[in-house]
Design a protein around this motif. Structure first.
Motif, PDB file in Angstrom:
ATOM      1  N   ALA A 189     -25.386 -20.773  -9.764  1.00  0.00           N
ATOM      2  CA  ALA A 189     -24.561 -21.238  -8.652  1.00  0.00           C
ATOM      3  C   ALA A 189     -23.540 -22.221  -9.186  1.00  0.00           C
ATOM      4  CB  ALA A 189     -25.417 -21.890  -7.572  1.00  0.00           C
ATOM      5  N   SER A 190     -22.443 -22.375  -8.439  1.00  0.00           N
ATOM      6  CA  SER A 190     -21.373 -23.254  -8.889  1.00  0.00           C
ATOM      7  C   SER A 190     -20.787 -23.999  -7.699  1.00  0.00           C
ATOM      8  CB  SER A 190     -20.273 -22.437  -9.574  1.00  0.00           C
ATOM      9  OG  SER A 190     -19.193 -23.257  -9.959  1.00  0.00           O
ATOM     10  N   ALA A 191     -20.346 -25.234  -7.938  1.00  0.00           N
ATOM     11  CA  ALA A 191     -19.625 -25.984  -6.914  1.00  0.00           C
ATOM     12  C   ALA A 191     -18.225 -25.398  -6.746  1.00  0.00           C
ATOM     13  CB  ALA A 191     -19.534 -27.451  -7.303  1.00  0.00           C
ATOM     14  N   LEU A 192     -17.657 -25.538  -5.543  1.00  0.00           N
ATOM     15  CA  LEU A 192     -16.317 -25.050  -5.252  1.00  0.00           C
ATOM     16  C   LEU A 192     -15.387 -26.233  -5.018  1.00  0.00           C
ATOM     17  CD1 LEU A 192     -17.168 -22.150  -2.761  1.00  0.00           C
ATOM     18  CD2 LEU A 192     -16.367 -21.904  -5.117  1.00  0.00           C
ATOM     19  N   ASP A 193     -14.234 -26.200  -5.652  1.00  0.00           N
ATOM     20  CA  ASP A 193     -13.247 -27.257  -5.462  1.00  0.00           C
ATOM     21  C   ASP A 193     -12.498 -27.049  -4.151  1.00  0.00           C
ATOM     22  OD1 ASP A 193     -13.879 -28.408  -7.906  1.00  0.00           O
ATOM     23  OD2 ASP A 193     -12.387 -27.194  -8.986  1.00  0.00           O
ATOM     24  N   GLY A 194     -12.268 -28.126  -3.419  1.00  0.00           N
ATOM     25  CA  GLY A 194     -11.402 -28.070  -2.243  1.00  0.00           C
ATOM     26  C   GLY A 194     -11.910 -27.232  -1.101  1.00  0.00           C
ATOM     27  N   GLY A 195     -13.216 -26.957  -1.072  1.00  0.00           N
ATOM     28  CA  GLY A 195     -13.763 -26.190   0.045  1.00  0.00           C
ATOM     29  C   GLY A 195     -13.817 -24.702  -0.169  1.00  0.00           C
ATOM     30  N   GLY A 196     -13.382 -24.212  -1.333  1.00  0.00           N
ATOM     31  CA  GLY A 196     -13.504 -22.796  -1.633  1.00  0.00           C
ATOM     32  C   GLY A 196     -12.250 -21.989  -1.356  1.00  0.00           C
TER      33      GLY A 196
END
Length: 297
Positions: A189-196
């Motif tokens: 899994a990965s974090a998303l910048d700026g809400g995706g």
């Protein structure tokens, strides 16, 4: 078939065909009848395969148990193949079942699906309370473990929304699964910048397949199609904040599926670590709701 009506909204429901909400339509201020769920005239409701129409409940788990296995890290449970020989078990058993009508009025119905037998230990009762008001449709889900042992469960609903080349999707999420290999198997899994990718309301159609299993969704998705003058707003409970967003290349629809866990969580370690199923002791209940509401652009 059941029909519901409230103000400018009307719905058609097939309890005997997977508890399917086969159609949801809204007469807008322009006088036109707008479909809020995809309902092609040439596609008949059926339990032979998951319908690409309407919206239907996913229970006792959502999306795919790869290789027909539920694996919660402590126990492995073999499931039947319900993907037409595909070797997997998809979307649980509710979509292929005959639901019992427990109540029905002009704008409200209660449906029940109960699994009391099978080659696996899953025994449960799930109810759908489907209600229309003048502003939208609300579906409330409640799944109770009726087995004699604790088991991992999940819930979801699978709407198929109409889409056109100018359709835009606006929604935000904090993260998403990473896929690798066959059939959306998670590798992490990965974090998303700026809400995706849809935080600013991007045009949905890309010419290729779209497949996301979002994590940390804020619970609201807005689908706008300027060419039809329609916006559809989907909201969901805190318990259904792991939505799948999917469409194949060139589709005239998009799916935004509120669910309680990530794609593959029934069987895949990486998905389970990101957003697992919910362990229910005998008699415990998992609940959730979603709402679909129209707006004129």
């Amino acid at each position: 078939m059941l029909e519901l009506k409230a103000g400018a909204l009307q719905a058609r429901i097939h309890p005997e065909i997977g508890g399917l909400i086969a159609a949801l339509e809204w007469q807008g201020p322009d006088g036109r009848l707008h479909p809020l769920l995809r309902a092609p005239a040439d596609l008949a409701p059926s339990t032979v395969a998951p319908n690409r129409m309407g919206s239907w409940a996913m229970a006792p788990f959502a999306n795919c148990a790869f290789d027909r296995i539920i694996d919660d890290g402590e126990q492995r449970i073999a499931l039947p193949d319900n993907r037409l020989g595909g070797g997997h078990c998809i979307h649980g058993f509710g979509w292929e079942s005959d639901w019992v009508v427990r109540g029905h009025t002009a704008g409200h119905t209660v449906l029940e699906h109960r699994r009391e037998a099978g080659p696996d230990p899953y025994r449960y009762r799930v109810t759908q309370t489907i209600a229309l008001d003048e502003a939208g449709l609300t579906v409330k889900l409640a799944l109770t473990n009726e087995a004699d042992q604790a088991l991992p469960y999940g819930l979801g609903h699978h709407p198929w929304f109409p889409a056109a080349p100018d359709t835009r999707l606006r929604m935000t999420a904090r993260g998403a699964l990473l896929f690798g290999g066959e059939g959306y198997r998670a590798t992490g899994a990965s974090a998303l910048d700026g809400g995706g990718p849809y935080a600013e309301g991007a045009v949905f159609a890309t010419g290729g397949e779209v497949a996301w299993s979002f994590l940390g969704w804020d619970g609201t998705a807005r689908i706008e199609t300027p060419s039809t003058g329609l916006a559809i707003v989907l909201t969901a409970s805190e318990s259904l904040r792991c939505p799948v967003v999917w469409a194949p290349p060139g589709a005239d629809f998009l799916c935004v599926e509120p669910q309680s866990h990530a794609i593959g969580s029934p069987s895949e370690t990486a998905a389970r670590e990101a957003a697992p199923l919910t362990q229910l002791a005998p008699g415990e209940t998992l609940e959730g709701w979603l709402r679909i509401a129209p707006e004129a652009l």
